[in-house]
Write a protein that holds these residues in place. Sequence first.
Motif, PDB file in Angstrom:
ATOM      1  N   SER A  88     -38.730  -0.913 -42.209  1.00 30.23           N
ATOM      2  CA  SER A  88     -38.205  -0.728 -40.859  1.00 30.23           C
ATOM      3  C   SER A  88     -38.922   0.512 -40.161  1.00 30.23           C
ATOM      4  CB  SER A  88     -36.710  -0.098 -41.056  1.00 30.23           C
ATOM      5  OG  SER A  88     -35.958  -1.408 -41.522  1.00 30.23           O
ATOM      6  N   SER A  89     -39.515   1.408 -41.090  1.00 30.41           N
ATOM      7  CA  SER A  89     -40.297   2.544 -40.578  1.00 30.41           C
ATOM      8  C   SER A  89     -41.543   2.198 -40.144  1.00 30.41           C
ATOM      9  CB  SER A  89     -40.125   3.855 -41.320  1.00 30.41           C
ATOM     10  OG  SER A  89     -39.050   4.277 -41.598  1.00 30.41           O
ATOM     11  N   VAL A  90     -42.442   1.146 -40.724  1.00 34.01           N
ATOM     12  CA  VAL A  90     -43.460   0.765 -40.601  1.00 34.01           C
ATOM     13  C   VAL A  90     -43.346  -0.138 -39.113  1.00 34.01           C
ATOM     14  CG1 VAL A  90     -45.381  -1.014 -41.225  1.00 34.01           C
ATOM     15  CG2 VAL A  90     -44.239   0.641 -42.768  1.00 34.01           C
ATOM     16  N   GLU A  91     -42.131  -0.926 -39.065  1.00 32.62           N
ATOM     17  CA  GLU A  91     -42.154  -1.730 -37.708  1.00 32.62           C
ATOM     18  C   GLU A  91     -42.145  -0.695 -36.569  1.00 32.62           C
ATOM     19  OE1 GLU A  91     -41.948  -4.756 -35.229  1.00 32.62           O
ATOM     20  OE2 GLU A  91     -42.381  -5.005 -37.236  1.00 32.62           O
ATOM     21  N   GLN A  92     -41.338   0.366 -36.603  1.00 40.02           N
ATOM     22  CA  GLN A  92     -41.403   1.228 -35.664  1.00 40.02           C
ATOM     23  C   GLN A  92     -42.643   1.598 -35.008  1.00 40.02           C
ATOM     24  OE1 GLN A  92     -38.476   4.173 -36.603  1.00 40.02           O
ATOM     25  NE2 GLN A  92     -36.860   2.918 -36.359  1.00 40.02           N
ATOM     26  N   SER A  93     -43.429   1.911 -36.103  1.00 41.01           N
ATOM     27  CA  SER A  93     -44.887   2.358 -35.684  1.00 41.01           C
ATOM     28  C   SER A  93     -45.773   1.395 -35.396  1.00 41.01           C
ATOM     29  CB  SER A  93     -45.282   2.965 -37.229  1.00 41.01           C
ATOM     30  OG  SER A  93     -44.689   4.017 -37.233  1.00 41.01           O
ATOM     31  N   LEU A  94     -45.440   0.164 -35.787  1.00 38.57           N
ATOM     32  CA  LEU A  94     -46.324  -1.137 -35.589  1.00 38.57           C
ATOM     33  C   LEU A  94     -45.974  -1.603 -34.003  1.00 38.57           C
ATOM     34  CD1 LEU A  94     -48.191  -3.152 -36.589  1.00 38.57           C
ATOM     35  CD2 LEU A  94     -46.382  -4.297 -37.481  1.00 38.57           C
ATOM     36  N   SER A  95     -44.848  -1.376 -33.598  1.00 37.45           N
ATOM     37  CA  SER A  95     -44.572  -1.923 -32.449  1.00 37.45           C
ATOM     38  C   SER A  95     -44.940  -0.994 -31.155  1.00 37.45           C
ATOM     39  CB  SER A  95     -42.877  -1.870 -32.306  1.00 37.45           C
ATOM     40  OG  SER A  95     -42.202  -0.705 -32.207  1.00 37.45           O
ATOM     41  N   ASP A 109     -51.655   5.207 -39.124  1.00 36.51           N
ATOM     42  CA  ASP A 109     -51.585   6.557 -39.020  1.00 36.51           C
ATOM     43  C   ASP A 109     -50.185   7.073 -38.337  1.00 36.51           C
ATOM     44  OD1 ASP A 109     -54.222   6.847 -39.971  1.00 36.51           O
ATOM     45  OD2 ASP A 109     -55.104   6.686 -38.101  1.00 36.51           O
ATOM     46  N   ASP A 110     -49.802   6.439 -37.402  1.00 37.77           N
ATOM     47  CA  ASP A 110     -48.501   6.861 -36.686  1.00 37.77           C
ATOM     48  C   ASP A 110     -47.574   6.620 -37.802  1.00 37.77           C
ATOM     49  OD1 ASP A 110     -46.904   7.159 -34.209  1.00 37.77           O
ATOM     50  OD2 ASP A 110     -45.904   5.405 -35.124  1.00 37.77           O
ATOM     51  N   PHE A 111     -47.233   5.801 -38.720  1.00 39.53           N
ATOM     52  CA  PHE A 111     -46.310   5.840 -39.711  1.00 39.53           C
ATOM     53  C   PHE A 111     -46.164   6.935 -40.624  1.00 39.53           C
ATOM     54  CE2 PHE A 111     -45.305   4.639 -43.996  1.00 39.53           C
ATOM     55  CZ  PHE A 111     -43.883   4.702 -44.183  1.00 39.53           C
ATOM     56  N   THR A 115     -43.323   9.751 -39.772  1.00 38.26           N
ATOM     57  CA  THR A 115     -41.979   9.555 -40.663  1.00 38.26           C
ATOM     58  C   THR A 115     -41.681  10.934 -41.399  1.00 38.26           C
ATOM     59  OG1 THR A 115     -41.322   8.293 -42.415  1.00 38.26           O
ATOM     60  CG2 THR A 115     -43.565   8.977 -42.858  1.00 38.26           C
ATOM     61  N   ASN A 116     -40.589  11.249 -41.117  1.00 35.49           N
ATOM     62  CA  ASN A 116     -39.967  12.389 -41.604  1.00 35.49           C
ATOM     63  C   ASN A 116     -39.205  12.213 -43.144  1.00 35.49           C
ATOM     64  OD1 ASN A 116     -40.708  13.747 -39.431  1.00 35.49           O
ATOM     65  ND2 ASN A 116     -38.498  13.378 -38.411  1.00 35.49           N
ATOM     66  N   THR A 117     -39.265  10.910 -43.499  1.00 38.53           N
ATOM     67  CA  THR A 117     -38.451  10.556 -44.617  1.00 38.53           C
ATOM     68  C   THR A 117     -39.675  10.388 -45.800  1.00 38.53           C
ATOM     69  OG1 THR A 117     -37.153   8.846 -43.252  1.00 38.53           O
ATOM     70  CG2 THR A 117     -37.050   8.764 -45.709  1.00 38.53           C
ATOM     71  N   VAL A 118     -39.149  11.219 -47.031  1.00 39.29           N
ATOM     72  CA  VAL A 118     -39.731  10.971 -48.240  1.00 39.29           C
ATOM     73  C   VAL A 118     -39.333   9.888 -49.033  1.00 39.29           C
ATOM     74  CG1 VAL A 118     -40.418  12.327 -50.339  1.00 39.29           C
ATOM     75  CG2 VAL A 118     -40.077  13.711 -48.176  1.00 39.29           C
ATOM     76  N   PHE A 119     -40.358   8.818 -49.225  1.00 37.37           N
ATOM     77  CA  PHE A 119     -40.088   7.752 -50.119  1.00 37.37           C
ATOM     78  C   PHE A 119     -40.180   8.064 -51.550  1.00 37.37           C
ATOM     79  CE2 PHE A 119     -40.853   6.260 -45.859  1.00 37.37           C
ATOM     80  CZ  PHE A 119     -39.962   5.613 -45.689  1.00 37.37           C
ATOM     81  N   HIS A 120     -39.390   8.037 -52.382  1.00 38.54           N
ATOM     82  CA  HIS A 120     -39.480   8.264 -53.773  1.00 38.54           C
ATOM     83  C   HIS A 120     -39.678   6.841 -54.382  1.00 38.54           C
ATOM     84  CE1 HIS A 120     -38.331  12.383 -53.052  1.00 38.54           C
ATOM     85  NE2 HIS A 120     -37.215  12.146 -52.551  1.00 38.54           N
ATOM     86  N   PHE A 121     -40.735   6.953 -55.174  1.00 44.19           N
ATOM     87  CA  PHE A 121     -41.239   5.934 -56.030  1.00 44.19           C
ATOM     88  C   PHE A 121     -41.079   6.245 -57.426  1.00 44.19           C
ATOM     89  CE2 PHE A 121     -43.713   2.159 -57.518  1.00 44.19           C
ATOM     90  CZ  PHE A 121     -42.892   1.164 -56.989  1.00 44.19           C
ATOM     91  N   GLN A 122     -40.472   5.702 -58.473  1.00 43.39           N
ATOM     92  CA  GLN A 122     -40.293   6.020 -59.814  1.00 43.39           C
ATOM     93  C   GLN A 122     -41.512   5.942 -60.603  1.00 43.39           C
ATOM     94  OE1 GLN A 122     -36.953   3.574 -60.864  1.00 43.39           O
ATOM     95  NE2 GLN A 122     -35.482   4.654 -59.867  1.00 43.39           N
ATOM     96  N   TYR A 138     -46.914  -6.381 -45.068  1.00 48.99           N
ATOM     97  CA  TYR A 138     -46.025  -6.622 -43.992  1.00 48.99           C
ATOM     98  C   TYR A 138     -46.938  -6.261 -42.616  1.00 48.99           C
ATOM     99  CZ  TYR A 138     -42.258  -5.417 -40.821  1.00 48.99           C
ATOM    100  OH  TYR A 138     -41.551  -5.579 -39.853  1.00 48.99           O
ATOM    101  N   ILE A 139     -47.778  -5.622 -42.442  1.00 48.98           N
ATOM    102  CA  ILE A 139     -48.333  -5.433 -41.126  1.00 48.98           C
ATOM    103  C   ILE A 139     -49.290  -6.788 -40.871  1.00 48.98           C
ATOM    104  CG2 ILE A 139     -50.285  -4.569 -39.937  1.00 48.98           C
ATOM    105  CD1 ILE A 139     -49.247  -1.721 -41.296  1.00 48.98           C
ATOM    106  N   THR A 140     -49.765  -7.235 -41.707  1.00 47.59           N
ATOM    107  CA  THR A 140     -50.625  -8.610 -41.910  1.00 47.59           C
ATOM    108  C   THR A 140     -49.479  -9.837 -41.499  1.00 47.59           C
ATOM    109  OG1 THR A 140     -52.075  -8.011 -43.593  1.00 47.59           O
ATOM    110  CG2 THR A 140     -52.063 -10.489 -43.168  1.00 47.59           C
TER     111      THR A 140
END
Length: 174
Positions: A88-95, A109-111, A115-122, A138-140
């Motif tokens: 959803s954050s990527v879509e906002q940048s992509l639009s 670059d915009d994403f 983005t202010n959110t930190v995405f935690h990946f285990q 997703y962008i493709t």
Amino acid sequence: MIEEDTEIDDIFDNNIHNYFKSKVEDCVIYYICGFITKNLTKKINCDACLKMIKGEQNYCNRPEAALVNLKSRGALTHPNHFIFNLLSSVEQSLSKYYDNPDVFLLAIDDFFNSTNTVFHFQCKYHKNKVLTYIITHYITVRMRQYSLISNKDQNKVNAKKKKCSKLRIFSFKF
């Protein structure tokens, strides 16, 4: 569970006061997230990564999952909240950059800049590989959809121009 007589138009209601209905954009993003999740689970062998990307198995109560619940019959994949929020954050940048020739680079670059959110990946070993796959795939997919729609619109305009030019030729002959 969604009733059998539910129509797809009933799901997509942009009524601000009904919080149990979702926007069309959210349902489409959720559907694409499930598509990406299904493709990604076939390529991953790491248990921590699989745990991180898998979502609900058969049914999800979230409003944006209504389309997948309605169309699924058990075959579609529900993504988890992490992937949905990420994309959803990527879509906002992509639009912002659909009509720009450098849409991919500008959206990335915009994403990362906005983005202010930190995405935690285990899984720290596969984090970059998995996140790169998710975002680029997703962008493709979205750019293929966008180009298909814009090409259809352009073909309609060209067909109208061709029809008008034929009418002008015939009107001059008489």
